[in-house]
Scaffold this active site. Structure first.
Site, PDB file in Angstrom:
ATOM      1  N   ILE A  75       0.825  -1.210   0.000  1.00 17.60           N
ATOM      2  CA  ILE A  75       0.000   0.000   0.000  1.00 17.60           C
ATOM      3  C   ILE A  75       0.859   1.260   0.000  1.00 17.60           C
ATOM      4  CG2 ILE A  75      -0.180   0.223   2.529  1.00 17.60           C
ATOM      5  CD1 ILE A  75      -3.229   0.825   2.023  1.00 17.60           C
ATOM      6  N   LYS A  76       2.125   1.126   0.417  1.00 12.38           N
ATOM      7  CA  LYS A  76       2.994   2.299   0.554  1.00 12.38           C
ATOM      8  C   LYS A  76       3.336   2.946  -0.786  1.00 12.38           C
ATOM      9  CE  LYS A  76       3.693   1.975   5.098  1.00 12.38           C
ATOM     10  NZ  LYS A  76       3.379   3.041   6.045  1.00 12.38           N
TER      11      LYS A  76
END
Length: 453
Positions: A42-43
Site C-alpha cells: 500500500i505504501k
C-alpha cells in the site's frame, strides 16, 4: 491500452471476501489486497504522492537524493518512483526488519543503512536520527518523513478511501487497519467518515507500542514501550499522520498471534500477505463481539508475504521464539528417542592411524575432532582415503592436517526438515547441545529411527 510507466499502475486494488479464516466473526469480511500494487504494498500510494508534492513545492529538485527511514515498504515505493523520475535513494532501516525487505531495496539500486531497533527515537544511532543527519550532510537531498508528512494521509484520502466506498457501494460499516505511520487509517478513515459518520475505524496496535493507551487516556506512557517482533505497525512516538479523532478504538495483538495468523491467511485463504495483515485479522477476531451479522468490514492487507520468508513463513524461526508448537519432530524429540550413548570424538593431535583404528573398532564413518575440549572439525573415512592415496606417509601425521569443517550445529527446537536438509554427502550428521550443555550427535539413522519409532 498501455501505461506510460509503472507508477500509473498503482491503486484500484481488489476487494476480496474472506471465507475461512474469519469463520465465527459476524458480518461480511472483505480484504483490500494492496499487494497488487507494483511495489507489492500500500505504501506505493503515499510514496508517489509525497514525491509529487515535494516536486511541486521545490523541496525535491532534479537529480536529488531521497533519504528516508523506512521499514522497507515505503522505501520500495520511493525507490520505484525514483527510478522513473531520476533520483537517487538512501534508506535507513532497523535490524528488526526482514532480510528480504532490505535485499529488495538494494535490488532497486538504493543504499540501505541498517540501524539498531532497541534505541530511543532521539538516539543518534536510531534510524530516524541517522536519516535526519544524512539529510543535513548530503547535498541536494530531501527527506519525505513519512511519519509527519501529511501527503501520506492525503494519498489515502484521495485514493484508498474512495476506492473502498465505491467497491462496497457505500455499505462499509467498519475499517480495520494496522497502524504504523497512521497515514492509511487516518486518510482512508477521514474520507469514509465524511461519507458516513457512523463508520467505525478500528486501529490495530502491538504490545510495546504507545497508540492504544494514548488514545484511551491521552497519556504518552514511555513504560508502554519495549521491543517487539511484529513489523509495520506500532510506534514508540506519535506521528503527525495518526489522527486519533478519526480512529474510534485501538486493539493490541501479540507478536505470536500476529505471526501465526499471517501464516493462516495464506493457508486458509490462499492470500500471501505480510505481518501487519496477520495482526489486523487477529485484532478483528478479538473484537468480533462488537460486530453484527449485517456489518460489512474492510481489512487492509498492506504488503506481500515474500518479504517475510525468513520470519513468519519459516517454521524454525517460529519455533525459536516459542510461537509454534506442533507435532513435527525436532532435534529435542529425536534425541529423546535415541539410545543413550557417549559421542565418540578424537583430539586433533591424534594420528591418522589412530583415527583409522577408531573408525574400524567403532564401526563408524565420521568422527568429530576436538581441540582443548571444543569441537573444531571432523574426520571421515573418505578424507583418510583421499589423503593416504596422495601421501601414504600421512599415517603418522596428526588428524588436524586432514580434518574438514565440523558438522553443522543446530538447536533443540530445529525441525526434522531443517536437520534433514543439513545432512548430505559432506555431512552425515549434525551436532546439538542438550539442555545440560552436553554435545550430542544426530545421524541419518537417528532420524529414521525417530520417524519409525
Amino acid at each position: 491500452m498501455w501505461y506510460n510507466n509503472i507508477l500509473e499502475t498503482i491503486g484500484n486494488t481488489p476487494l476480496v471476501k474472506l471465507n475461512t479464516i474469519t469463520k465465527g466473526v459476524p458480518g461480511t469480511i472483505l480484504a483490500k489486497i494492496e499487494t497488487t500494487n507494483p511495489g507489492n504494498s500500500i505504501k506505493d500510494r503515499m510514496a508517489v504522492k509525497m514525491i509529487d508534492d515535494a516536486e511541486r513545492s521545490g523541496k525535491l529538485k532534479p537529480g536529488g537524493t531521497i533519504i528516508e527511514g523506512t521499514s522497507g515498504n515505503t522505501g520500495m515505493g520511493l525507490a520505484m518512483a525514483a527510478i522513473v523520475k531520476g533520483y537517487k535513494c538512501i534508506f535507513t532501516t532497523t535490524d528488526k526488519q526482514s532480510k528480504e525487505k532490505v535485499d529488495a531495496l538494494r535490488a532497486f539500486g538504493a543504499e540501505v543503512i541498517v540501524c539498531p531497533t532497541n534505541v530511543e527515537p532521539e538516539d543518534p544511532r536510531s534510524y530516524y536520527s541517522v536519516s535526519s543527519r544524512l539529510e543535513r550532510e548530503v547535498p541536494n537531498s530531501w527527506k519525505p518523513n513519512q511519519y509527519d508528512n501529511l501527503a501520506n494521509s492525503q494519498a489515502h484520502y484521495e485514493q484508498t478511501g474512495p476506492e473502498i466506498w465505491e467497491q462496497t457501494e457505500g455499505k462499509i460499516t467498519h475499517l480495520v487497519v494496522g497502524v504504523g505511520t497512521g497515514g492509511t487509517i487516518s486518510g482512508t478513515g477521514k474520507y469514509l467518515k465524511e461519507k458516513n459518520p457512523n463508520i467505525q475505524i478500528w486501529g490495530i496496535d502491538t504490545y510495546g507500542s504507545v497508540f492504544k493507551k494514548y488514545k484511551e487516556t491521552g497519556i504518552f506512557d514511555k513504560d508502554e514501550i519495549y521491543p517487539y517482533i511484529t513489523e509495520g505497525i506500532g510506534e514508540d512516538f506519535l506521528p503527525a499522520n495518526v489522527n486519533f479523532d478519526v480512529i474510534d478504538l485501538f486493539e493490541k495483538v501479540t507478536d505470536k498471534d500476529a505471526a501465526l495468523m499471517t501464516r493462516d491467511i495464506a493457508r486458509k485463504e490462499g492470500i500471501f500477505v505480510g505481518n501487519s495483515a496477520g495482526a489486523a485479522i487477529g485484532g478483528l477476531i478479538q473484537l468480533k463481539d462488537k460486530l453484527k451479522p449485517e456489518d460489512v468490514v474492510v481489512v487492509i492487507f498492506h504488503d506481500h508475504g515474500s518479504r517475510y520468508m525468513g520470519k513468519m513463513y519459516n517454521e524454525d524461526w517460529l519455533r525459536e521464539r516459542g510461537f509454534l508448537q506442533d507435532e513435527k519432530l525436532t532435534a529435542k524429540l529425536i534425541l529423546a528417542k535415541k539410545e543413550a550413548a557417549e559421542i565418540v570424538t578424537l583430539d586433533a593431535t591424534k594420528s591418522v592411524l589412530e583415527a583409522i583404528n577408531t573408525i574400524k573398532s567403532m564401526n563408524i564413518s565420521q568422527i568429530p575432532v576436538t581441540q582443548q575440549g571444543m569441537i573444531v572439525g571432523k574426520i571421515a573415512e573418505s578424507d583418510i582415503l583421499t589423503a593416504l592415496l596422495e601421501n601414504p606417509g600421512l599415517k603418522s601425521a596428526p588428524i588436524s592436517e586432514i580434518m574438514t569443517a565440523t558438522f553443522p550445529f543446530v538447536d533443540l527446537n530445529t525441525s526434522i526438515d531443517k536437520i534433514s536438509s543439513l545432512i548430505n554427502k559432506e555431512n552425515s550428521a549434525v551436532l546439538v547441545e542438550d539442555e545440560s550443555g552436553k554435545i550430542e550427535i544426530i545421524t541419518q539413522y537417528d532420524i529414521i529411527n525417530a520417524i519409525s519409532g
